[in-house]
Design an enzyme around this catalytic site. Structure first.
Site, PDB file in Angstrom:
ATOM      1  N   ASP A 273       0.705  -1.353  -0.049  1.00 18.13           N
ATOM      2  CA  ASP A 273       0.115  -0.040  -0.231  1.00 18.13           C
ATOM      3  C   ASP A 273       1.085   1.393   0.029  1.00 18.13           C
ATOM      4  O   ASP A 273       1.545   1.492   0.842  1.00 18.13           O
ATOM      5  CB  ASP A 273      -1.014  -0.137   1.133  1.00 18.13           C
ATOM      6  CG  ASP A 273      -2.210   0.707   1.275  1.00 18.13           C
ATOM      7  OD1 ASP A 273      -2.090   1.844   0.542  1.00 18.13           O
ATOM      8  OD2 ASP A 273      -3.243   0.466   1.487  1.00 18.13           O
TER       9      ASP A 273
ATOM     10  N   THR B  39      -6.766   3.308  -2.594  1.00 23.99           N
ATOM     11  CA  THR B  39      -6.539   1.880  -2.303  1.00 23.99           C
ATOM     12  C   THR B  39      -7.591   1.111  -2.698  1.00 23.99           C
ATOM     13  O   THR B  39      -7.363  -0.021  -3.265  1.00 23.99           O
ATOM     14  CB  THR B  39      -6.695   1.820  -0.797  1.00 23.99           C
ATOM     15  OG1 THR B  39      -5.232   2.425  -0.156  1.00 23.99           O
ATOM     16  CG2 THR B  39      -6.438   0.460  -0.220  1.00 23.99           C
TER      17      THR B  39
ATOM     18  N   ASN C 218     -12.205   5.124  -2.528  1.00 27.88           N
ATOM     19  CA  ASN C 218     -12.608   4.289  -1.079  1.00 27.88           C
ATOM     20  C   ASN C 218     -13.844   4.625  -0.650  1.00 27.88           C
ATOM     21  O   ASN C 218     -14.789   3.763  -0.377  1.00 27.88           O
ATOM     22  CB  ASN C 218     -11.663   4.699  -0.180  1.00 27.88           C
ATOM     23  CG  ASN C 218     -10.137   4.215  -0.518  1.00 27.88           C
ATOM     24  OD1 ASN C 218      -9.872   3.095  -1.076  1.00 27.88           O
ATOM     25  ND2 ASN C 218      -9.181   5.123   0.167  1.00 27.88           N
TER      26      ASN C 218
ATOM     27  N   LYS D 212      -6.273  -3.792   6.305  1.00 25.80           N
ATOM     28  CA  LYS D 212      -7.605  -3.062   5.760  1.00 25.80           C
ATOM     29  C   LYS D 212      -8.574  -4.007   5.131  1.00 25.80           C
ATOM     30  O   LYS D 212      -8.159  -4.907   4.224  1.00 25.80           O
ATOM     31  CB  LYS D 212      -6.865  -2.006   4.753  1.00 25.80           C
ATOM     32  CG  LYS D 212      -6.187  -0.922   5.246  1.00 25.80           C
ATOM     33  CD  LYS D 212      -6.104   0.277   3.813  1.00 25.80           C
ATOM     34  CE  LYS D 212      -5.131   1.178   4.433  1.00 25.80           C
ATOM     35  NZ  LYS D 212      -4.821   2.037   3.272  1.00 25.80           N
ATOM     36  N   ASP D 213      -9.908  -3.819   5.467  1.00 26.67           N
ATOM     37  CA  ASP D 213     -10.681  -4.792   4.753  1.00 26.67           C
ATOM     38  C   ASP D 213     -10.700  -4.599   3.518  1.00 26.67           C
ATOM     39  O   ASP D 213     -10.750  -5.869   2.551  1.00 26.67           O
ATOM     40  CB  ASP D 213     -12.135  -4.284   5.378  1.00 26.67           C
ATOM     41  CG  ASP D 213     -12.512  -2.782   5.538  1.00 26.67           C
ATOM     42  OD1 ASP D 213     -12.175  -2.253   4.390  1.00 26.67           O
ATOM     43  OD2 ASP D 213     -12.836  -2.205   6.258  1.00 26.67           O
TER      44      ASP D 213
ATOM     45  N   ASP E 158       1.094   2.390   3.867  1.00 30.77           N
ATOM     46  CA  ASP E 158       0.417   3.552   3.558  1.00 30.77           C
ATOM     47  C   ASP E 158       0.194   4.305   5.185  1.00 30.77           C
ATOM     48  O   ASP E 158       0.314   5.626   4.762  1.00 30.77           O
ATOM     49  CB  ASP E 158      -0.884   3.138   3.075  1.00 30.77           C
ATOM     50  CG  ASP E 158      -1.978   4.254   2.789  1.00 30.77           C
ATOM     51  OD1 ASP E 158      -1.557   4.949   1.669  1.00 30.77           O
ATOM     52  OD2 ASP E 158      -3.010   4.456   3.239  1.00 30.77           O
TER      53      ASP E 158
ATOM     54  N   ASP F 148      -0.962  -0.400  -4.780  1.00 28.14           N
ATOM     55  CA  ASP F 148      -2.390   0.119  -5.063  1.00 28.14           C
ATOM     56  C   ASP F 148      -2.315   1.567  -5.511  1.00 28.14           C
ATOM     57  O   ASP F 148      -3.372   2.058  -6.030  1.00 28.14           O
ATOM     58  CB  ASP F 148      -3.350   0.005  -3.933  1.00 28.14           C
ATOM     59  CG  ASP F 148      -2.980   0.575  -2.621  1.00 28.14           C
ATOM     60  OD1 ASP F 148      -1.657   1.011  -2.477  1.00 28.14           O
ATOM     61  OD2 ASP F 148      -3.672   0.608  -1.646  1.00 28.14           O
TER      62      ASP F 148
ATOM     63  N   HIS G 232      -2.188  11.073  -1.689  1.00 26.95           N
ATOM     64  CA  HIS G 232      -2.146  10.382  -2.962  1.00 26.95           C
ATOM     65  C   HIS G 232      -3.640  10.628  -3.581  1.00 26.95           C
ATOM     66  O   HIS G 232      -4.575  11.036  -2.788  1.00 26.95           O
ATOM     67  CB  HIS G 232      -1.711   8.965  -3.162  1.00 26.95           C
ATOM     68  CG  HIS G 232      -2.518   8.046  -1.984  1.00 26.95           C
ATOM     69  ND1 HIS G 232      -3.815   7.610  -2.252  1.00 26.95           N
ATOM     70  CD2 HIS G 232      -2.199   7.986  -0.616  1.00 26.95           C
ATOM     71  CE1 HIS G 232      -4.108   6.961  -1.291  1.00 26.95           C
ATOM     72  NE2 HIS G 232      -3.391   7.264  -0.098  1.00 26.95           N
TER      73      HIS G 232
HETATM   74 ZN    ZN Z   1      -3.589   5.974   1.807  1.00 24.39          ZN
END
Ligand code: ZN
Length: 560
Positions: free
Chosen positions: A53, A94, A115, A176-177, A320, A367, A501
């Protein structure tokens, strides 16, 4: 000749040639019998997809001398390195990133446009992986109520499941899910993610199962997470980290209760004021526990133990969180990658042992990438800055009041897109395209905004290259907004510490792409490759159908 005979004749010729071809392939070479399928595909016991990430391509080169031979260097030296690999759409975040890696296409097609985004159909903000129709498994919180239902196409993992009559297994893992749910696709056997706070457990959704398997319960009960409640010190002597800025600088964020962003970061004393187990996520220990859990999954899920190809999708999310807090030039980021290199080596060693050294195929990518902290760039005399969305909204509302007599025209601003209220525009008897263009022209006057495009332009043109094409690949007709804004290169809408990002600029799009293992050539290329090429490359290697929305192409140089 009957007028319909010609196509039939051509079909007959085609069939004849095709049959001849197959017969020729079946002919044994040098007297040994060769299985026909060997000509068509490679069958590793396991495919491992790794997404790091927020990993920029230049982390590979910047931190190279600090890596050991069995981590990143093993992939680069013995695998294939696509040095000029990019996201070809925006927003670079992501949810869309993981989806694009695994579906071989972009938000225009797969539908994961951010997201979070404003959903035009239900008139509310939605999260890319949330699904209230399912229950949490492994936690009493709502953190498990997830599914991939907003992703409207199949993934390479789905195609492998279909191809193997559901005999090949897919397991997806990330802190992260969304880093687990989306890569797993619609048919994953399981996706697991980490719930921090006071629990510190790997959890899932009833979309996959009703109860956690024994190996996951055992892992959760093993105190592995608890053992990372220890100070974060640098793995190597901090004075050898010459590839990053000073430890103490004004471009870095702080944990709650800290007075300086410096090593050591004392997790035990910061624990309670920073969400307890959640603090692990923003340190390299979050990657370590992900590797621990992925290694446990090899045995727990019995992956890669028979000739039917399984798929393990692992995403390392802590990179990340650390990047957002400390920025891409920090000592913390350097140490996070030096430590990730060790975690990768552990994972590779476990794969060698469990699956076999040349029995698996692996790829590693990201990602999205990230920008250097604009405040730091500015101090180095490089054009950069910050845009205040509060100011933008205030000015825009004044304009709308003056121009249209109402400020009700705007429904939502998210992911640098403006959503207009189409009902209000209809009621005022205005043309949607005209309103889009007027507002776009106004926005272009604002400081920090570099380019503006309207949905009407996205509908009417087919952009072939550059920023407009990147925006178009991210523009989904049913889901995206009415006006698309691009900030000046170097400008972000974010606090003055840490990196972020989301833009179509090259610092957000340029990420590593490494292939390694069975069926992969050794080598490298500087020819441009794009994220949607990954899924068709793996599909071509496996000889399976491409994901059903694929727009990328196999990278043929990578394949033996
Ligand atoms: Zn991020």
């Amino acid at each position: 000749m009957h007028k319909n005979s010609l196509p039939l004749l051509l079909l007959a010729i085609f069939l004849t040639y095709n049959t001849y071809d197959l017969v020729a392939q079946k002919k044994p070479k040098n007297g040994t019998k060769v299985e026909n399928s060997d000509y068509l595909r490679v069958s590793p016991k396991l495919v491992v997809g790794i997404v790091v990430d927020q990993m920029r391509y230049d982390y590979l080169t910047r931190f190279w001398t600090h890596f050991e031979d069995d981590g990143f260097k093993r992939l680069v030296n013995d695998g294939f390195n696509c040095k000029n690999n990019h996201f070809n759409y925006a927003p670079t975040s992501t949810g869309p990133g993981h989806t694009s890696v695994y579906t071989g296409t972009t938000p225009a097609t797969h539908g994961i446009i951010g997201n979070n985004w404003y959903d035009k159909e239900t008139d509310q903000e939605v999260y890319c992986a949330s699904d209230d129709t399912y229950n949490s498994v492994g936690t009493t919180t709502d953190a498990g109520k997830m599914s991939p239902h907003r992703m409207i196409v199949t993934t390479v993992t789905d195609q492998l499941r279909l191809h193997t009559q559901m005999r090949g297994k897919t397991i997806a893992i990330a802190l992260k899910d969304r880093g687990a749910v989306l890569p797993g696709g619609h048919t994953a056997n399981a996706a697991y993610w980490f719930y921090g706070m006071g629990e510190g457990n790997w959890i899932t959704s009833s979309f996959y199962m009703e109860n956690l398997p024994k190996w996951v319960n055992d892992f959760n009960a093993s105190n592995t997470a608890e053992n990372y409640k220890k100070p974060w010190t640098t793995l190597k002597d901090i004075n050898t980290y010459l590839e990053s800025g000073l430890d103490n600088n004004k471009y870095e964020g702080l944990f709650t209760g800290q007075t300086a962003p410096t090593f050591p970061h004392d997790l035990p004393s910061l624990w309670n004021s920073n969400g307890k187990f959640d603090i692990i996520k923003a340190t390299p220990y979050g990657n370590s526990i992900t590797a621990d859990f992925a290694i446990a999954a090899l045995d727990g899920e019995d992956l890669g133990s028979d000739p039917i190809t399984d798929f393990l999708a692992v995403s390392f999310s802590s990179t990340d969180y650390v990047g957002h807090k400390y920025g891409v030039n920090s000592k913390e980021i350097q140490d996070t990658y030096v430590r990730l290199d060790r975690d990768l080596a552990r994972l590779f060693k476990a794969l060698d042992k469990k699956v076999g050294e040349n029995e698996y195929t692996l790829f590693l990518t990201a990602d999205h990438a990230a920008i250097n902290v604009p405040a730091y760039l500015k101090d180095q005399k490089i054009p950069a800055g910050y845009m205040e969305t509060g100011n933008l909204m205030k000015k825009l509302k004044e304009f709308l009041k003056y121009k249209y007599g109402t400020t009700d025209l705007i429904k939502n601003i998210s992911n640098y897109q403006l959503f207009l209220d189409h009902d209000v525009i209809n009621n005022l008897d205005m043309e949607l395209g005209d309103v889009q263009e007027e507002i776009a022209k106004e926005l272009l006057n604002y400081k920090g905004i570099d380019r503006v495009y309207t949905a009407k332009q996205m509908w009417q043109n087919e952009y072939k290259e550059g920023i407009p094409s990147i925006l178009q690949n991210g523009y989904n007709q049913k889901r995206s907004g009415d006006i698309l804004m691009v900030l000046k290169p170097g400008t972000i809408s974010y606090p003055v510490t840490g990196s972020t990002h989301g833009s179509p600029q090259i610092y957000d799009t340029h990420v590593p792409l490494l292939f390694y293992g069975k069926g992969i050539r050794k080598g490298s290329t500087t020819v441009r490759t794009e994220i949607p090429d990954i899924a068709p490359t793996i599909s071509a290697l496996l000889g399976i159908a491409f994901p059903n929305g694929t727009t990328g192409n196999p990278i043929s140089k990578v394949l033996q």
